[in-house]
Design a protein around this motif. Sequence first.
Motif, PDB file in Angstrom:
ATOM      1  N   ALA A  89       1.270  -1.330   0.149  1.00 48.20           N
ATOM      2  CA  ALA A  89      -0.536  -0.089  -0.123  1.00 48.20           C
ATOM      3  C   ALA A  89       1.210   0.791   0.430  1.00 48.20           C
ATOM      4  CB  ALA A  89      -0.763   0.001   1.060  1.00 48.20           C
ATOM      5  N   SER A  90       0.189   2.349  -0.891  1.00 52.74           N
ATOM      6  CA  SER A  90       1.476   3.125  -1.272  1.00 52.74           C
ATOM      7  C   SER A  90       0.818   4.753  -1.329  1.00 52.74           C
ATOM      8  CB  SER A  90       2.308   3.114  -2.277  1.00 52.74           C
ATOM      9  OG  SER A  90       1.986   3.483  -3.438  1.00 52.74           O
ATOM     10  N   VAL A  91       1.102   5.864  -0.306  1.00 49.04           N
ATOM     11  CA  VAL A  91       0.417   6.843  -0.826  1.00 49.04           C
ATOM     12  C   VAL A  91       2.076   7.607  -0.879  1.00 49.04           C
ATOM     13  CG1 VAL A  91       0.940   7.811   1.637  1.00 49.04           C
ATOM     14  CG2 VAL A  91      -0.789   8.457   0.249  1.00 49.04           C
ATOM     15  N   ALA A  92       1.029   8.705  -2.011  1.00 51.68           N
ATOM     16  CA  ALA A  92       2.162  10.466  -2.222  1.00 51.68           C
ATOM     17  C   ALA A  92       2.267  11.032  -1.189  1.00 51.68           C
ATOM     18  CB  ALA A  92       1.627  10.672  -2.930  1.00 51.68           C
ATOM     19  N   VAL A  93       3.176  11.835  -1.256  1.00 50.70           N
ATOM     20  CA  VAL A  93       4.032  12.365  -0.010  1.00 50.70           C
ATOM     21  C   VAL A  93       4.187  13.632  -0.610  1.00 50.70           C
ATOM     22  CG1 VAL A  93       5.672  12.873   1.541  1.00 50.70           C
ATOM     23  CG2 VAL A  93       5.465  10.040   0.895  1.00 50.70           C
ATOM     24  N   HIS A  94       3.304  14.665   0.684  1.00 52.26           N
ATOM     25  CA  HIS A  94       3.191  16.045  -0.461  1.00 52.26           C
ATOM     26  C   HIS A  94       4.201  16.757   0.540  1.00 52.26           C
ATOM     27  CE1 HIS A  94      -0.411  15.617  -2.114  1.00 52.26           C
ATOM     28  NE2 HIS A  94      -1.539  14.918  -0.767  1.00 52.26           N
ATOM     29  N   SER A  95       5.778  16.550  -0.467  1.00 52.92           N
ATOM     30  CA  SER A  95       6.453  17.426  -0.082  1.00 52.92           C
ATOM     31  C   SER A  95       7.091  18.961  -1.371  1.00 52.92           C
ATOM     32  CB  SER A  95       7.861  16.450   0.081  1.00 52.92           C
ATOM     33  OG  SER A  95       8.937  16.769   0.288  1.00 52.92           O
ATOM     34  N   PRO A  96       7.160  20.059  -1.031  1.00 53.82           N
ATOM     35  CA  PRO A  96       7.940  20.972  -1.886  1.00 53.82           C
ATOM     36  C   PRO A  96       9.044  20.471  -2.156  1.00 53.82           C
ATOM     37  CG  PRO A  96       7.433  21.994  -0.210  1.00 53.82           C
ATOM     38  CD  PRO A  96       7.086  19.937   0.559  1.00 53.82           C
ATOM     39  N   THR A  97       9.802  19.745  -1.585  1.00 55.71           N
ATOM     40  CA  THR A  97      11.273  20.177  -1.835  1.00 55.71           C
ATOM     41  C   THR A  97      11.905  18.222  -2.758  1.00 55.71           C
ATOM     42  OG1 THR A  97      12.324  19.310   0.016  1.00 55.71           O
ATOM     43  CG2 THR A  97      12.170  21.488  -0.788  1.00 55.71           C
ATOM     44  N   ARG A  98      10.792  17.301  -2.592  1.00 60.46           N
ATOM     45  CA  ARG A  98      11.288  15.927  -2.423  1.00 60.46           C
ATOM     46  C   ARG A  98      10.129  15.183  -3.770  1.00 60.46           C
ATOM     47  NH1 ARG A  98      15.945  13.646   0.652  1.00 60.46           N
ATOM     48  NH2 ARG A  98      15.527  11.723  -0.903  1.00 60.46           N
ATOM     49  N   PRO A  99       9.494  16.121  -5.014  1.00 63.12           N
ATOM     50  CA  PRO A  99       9.002  15.124  -5.518  1.00 63.12           C
ATOM     51  C   PRO A  99       8.710  14.100  -6.395  1.00 63.12           C
ATOM     52  CG  PRO A  99      10.035  17.214  -7.089  1.00 63.12           C
ATOM     53  CD  PRO A  99      10.364  17.238  -5.282  1.00 63.12           C
ATOM     54  N   GLY A 100       7.842  13.129  -6.403  1.00 70.85           N
ATOM     55  CA  GLY A 100       7.457  11.742  -6.452  1.00 70.85           C
ATOM     56  C   GLY A 100       7.565  10.644  -5.233  1.00 70.85           C
ATOM     57  N   VAL A 101       7.325  11.797  -4.139  1.00 75.84           N
ATOM     58  CA  VAL A 101       7.579  10.512  -3.267  1.00 75.84           C
ATOM     59  C   VAL A 101       7.207   9.527  -2.508  1.00 75.84           C
ATOM     60  CG1 VAL A 101       9.350  10.284  -1.000  1.00 75.84           C
ATOM     61  CG2 VAL A 101       9.693  12.066  -2.661  1.00 75.84           C
ATOM     62  N   ARG A 102       6.850   8.689  -2.152  1.00 74.75           N
ATOM     63  CA  ARG A 102       5.703   7.777  -2.243  1.00 74.75           C
ATOM     64  C   ARG A 102       6.202   7.006  -0.726  1.00 74.75           C
ATOM     65  NH1 ARG A 102       1.948   7.702  -5.278  1.00 74.75           N
ATOM     66  NH2 ARG A 102       0.491   6.520  -4.078  1.00 74.75           N
ATOM     67  N   LEU A 103       5.548   7.301   0.815  1.00 68.45           N
ATOM     68  CA  LEU A 103       4.765   6.553   1.875  1.00 68.45           C
ATOM     69  C   LEU A 103       4.622   5.300   1.362  1.00 68.45           C
ATOM     70  CD1 LEU A 103       6.036   6.085   4.997  1.00 68.45           C
ATOM     71  CD2 LEU A 103       3.535   6.938   5.189  1.00 68.45           C
ATOM     72  N   VAL A 104       5.473   3.752   1.729  1.00 71.93           N
ATOM     73  CA  VAL A 104       5.038   2.252   1.236  1.00 71.93           C
ATOM     74  C   VAL A 104       4.638   1.974   2.547  1.00 71.93           C
ATOM     75  CG1 VAL A 104       5.720  -0.169   0.143  1.00 71.93           C
ATOM     76  CG2 VAL A 104       6.372   2.555  -0.694  1.00 71.93           C
ATOM     77  N   VAL A 105       3.661   0.627   2.632  1.00 70.63           N
ATOM     78  CA  VAL A 105       3.446  -0.383   3.795  1.00 70.63           C
ATOM     79  C   VAL A 105       3.252  -1.504   3.194  1.00 70.63           C
ATOM     80  CG1 VAL A 105       3.015  -1.288   5.545  1.00 70.63           C
ATOM     81  CG2 VAL A 105       2.570   1.328   5.137  1.00 70.63           C
ATOM     82  N   HIS A 106       4.469  -2.144   3.098  1.00 72.07           N
ATOM     83  CA  HIS A 106       4.624  -3.914   2.841  1.00 72.07           C
ATOM     84  C   HIS A 106       4.094  -5.045   3.585  1.00 72.07           C
ATOM     85  CE1 HIS A 106       8.317  -4.639   2.467  1.00 72.07           C
ATOM     86  NE2 HIS A 106       8.276  -3.026   2.861  1.00 72.07           N
ATOM     87  N   GLY A 107       3.991  -6.022   2.838  1.00 72.88           N
ATOM     88  CA  GLY A 107       4.057  -7.457   3.532  1.00 72.88           C
ATOM     89  C   GLY A 107       4.098  -8.449   2.106  1.00 72.88           C
ATOM     90  N   GLY A 108       4.282  -9.409   2.745  1.00 72.03           N
ATOM     91  CA  GLY A 108       3.756 -10.937   2.767  1.00 72.03           C
ATOM     92  C   GLY A 108       2.510 -10.743   1.875  1.00 72.03           C
ATOM     93  N   PRO A 109       1.923 -11.829   1.372  1.00 72.16           N
ATOM     94  CA  PRO A 109       1.214 -11.754   0.811  1.00 72.16           C
ATOM     95  C   PRO A 109      -0.783 -11.426   1.502  1.00 72.16           C
ATOM     96  CG  PRO A 109       1.954 -13.457   0.146  1.00 72.16           C
ATOM     97  CD  PRO A 109       2.830 -12.981   1.066  1.00 72.16           C
ATOM     98  N   MET A 110      -1.900 -10.928   1.361  1.00 69.16           N
ATOM     99  CA  MET A 110      -2.667 -10.746   3.003  1.00 69.16           C
ATOM    100  C   MET A 110      -3.803 -10.759   2.133  1.00 69.16           C
ATOM    101  SD  MET A 110      -1.644  -6.868   3.676  1.00 69.16           S
ATOM    102  CE  MET A 110      -0.230  -7.583   4.370  1.00 69.16           C
ATOM    103  N   SER A 111      -5.162 -10.728   2.679  1.00 70.38           N
ATOM    104  CA  SER A 111      -6.774 -10.424   2.084  1.00 70.38           C
ATOM    105  C   SER A 111      -6.970  -9.275   1.715  1.00 70.38           C
ATOM    106  CB  SER A 111      -7.992 -11.006   3.229  1.00 70.38           C
ATOM    107  OG  SER A 111      -7.673  -9.857   4.229  1.00 70.38           O
ATOM    108  N   ASP A 112      -7.845  -9.495   1.077  1.00 71.37           N
ATOM    109  CA  ASP A 112      -8.456  -8.126   0.335  1.00 71.37           C
ATOM    110  C   ASP A 112      -8.839  -7.054   1.643  1.00 71.37           C
ATOM    111  OD1 ASP A 112      -8.245  -8.122  -1.973  1.00 71.37           O
ATOM    112  OD2 ASP A 112      -9.872  -9.041  -2.392  1.00 71.37           O
ATOM    113  N   THR A 113      -9.019  -7.509   2.839  1.00 75.12           N
ATOM    114  CA  THR A 113      -9.640  -6.446   4.448  1.00 75.12           C
ATOM    115  C   THR A 113      -8.605  -6.333   4.736  1.00 75.12           C
ATOM    116  OG1 THR A 113     -11.380  -8.162   4.327  1.00 75.12           O
ATOM    117  CG2 THR A 113     -10.915  -6.645   6.179  1.00 75.12           C
TER     118      THR A 113
END
Length: 509
Positions: A198-222
């Motif tokens: 799961a990732s989301v765009a990080v609003h940073s005026p000096t670092r465009p194009g950065v995303r915060l990512v949380v990741h793990g193994g296979p998981m359910s849709d929930t």
Amino acid sequence: MSELSLDGILAHPDAADVDVLERGATVWRDVQVELDESGLRASSSGFALLLAPEPTTPWAVDALIRRVSDLGVTGLAFPATAPIGDSNRALAARLGMTLLRSTRPTRLAAALWQLVEGRDAVALGLVRRVALSIGYQAETISDLLRHLAANLGHGVALVDRDGVLASGGPLPGPGLLSLIDSTKEWIDLASGPEGSVASVAVHSPTRPGVRLVVHGGPMSDTQLRALGVAVEVAMPAVAARILIDQVNEIGDASRSSSLLGDFLEQPVMTAELEQRMLELGWRATGWHAAFRLTGRTYVDPLDILRAVNSELPALSGDASATVRGAGVTGWLTFAEQPTPAELQRVVGRVRHLHNTVRAHLPIATGVGTLASGAAGLARSIGEAHDAAQLALGREESDWFVQIDRFGLEQLLLAWTRSATFRPTAASLFAPLGDVDRRTLQAFLDHESSSVRASAALGVHRNTLAARMRRIEEALGVALDDPDTRLALHLAVRALRDAPPTPERPRTGS
């Protein structure tokens, strides 16, 4: 009720202690949590968690597995105290049953309830963990990411199109990174063979194009949707921490750059200046080798400094670096003089630093000679600057130039800049005594002819050969290389042709 999957169980933070003893069925439609088997009911493709530690013997476990299987249960979890052996796992394999064991079965029970009944409970649990991380007074963005990862039970990272910028917990692999849609303006959820992200765009005026990512193994849709909620809640705190770090970074770079300027411009080392340098971990004593990285096109010096600082720990000696003008100036300090072989290994590490930074930024790098004391550090920094300027036009050398006893082009550069070159040439021949210097000069002046050089010196050819071997060893050079001979000859002539130092007028009669 949602389906329960083995991947979902293993991906839940409260199930981190679960061991898979045998893998059979991986999806279940029904979940039962009971103290012992007496409370279980018949269930088609069901999963059961027993909280009591009994049975106490492997044969009793076999009997229990058979009875539970007859009820239609295809997944069974025990407390860690259950005596499960190879025969029990073999029986479960024949029956197509999954066996799990947990050291904290009550927490596993809560995780199972969240996964199948509490549709919002998983997200709320993760949000609570994010709140704990945000409340922690992190020192840097990396510190914050580590706490997020520890509390969430998943890997956390900042990424851009070039890869991972910072991380907490395990790094996301190339397969996971390839799942991220960097064009999404907000949240992106994706799953693949290597896991979920799961990732989301990080609003940073000096670092465009950065995303915060949380990741793990296979998981359910929930669980994946819950991960999306968690990353969304965490993003503002991460963006604020990035901004704080950047403000601190600019302030630190400005202070250290100003100090370096004072050191290079001040004619003598004062106690006040030395104390300021020591406060930054800079030592003027010892031996120093400087390096300089500058952009081949416009590159923000702070971007170069960030890349250099991430690699400094891999360099030998005490490594320092700061912004200086349009580039970054750094140096290595040694308490004792390195041997020629040790110095070449150090230069190899600087070249590795250059290659690492150049993979992301268009830079050129110059390296100065080894020198001692405060004056030597200033001279090596000047040489590194000259070498970096020369490297800007040297694509054939991968934009890397070292002013040393081997580099013909570096010596030719310095030939036109006597203030830099003559001290370098003098340092080059420092290991030689007067006899060896005269021998080397005669050998080079007579076009490397042993016959003519020995005749000019009035010594036997064997004596000359012994001296030349001694000279090669002292200088760490191979005189059978024509470029090396020419470079040494230039250095010899520069010192021989230098104007004499005027004598001071005598006082008195």
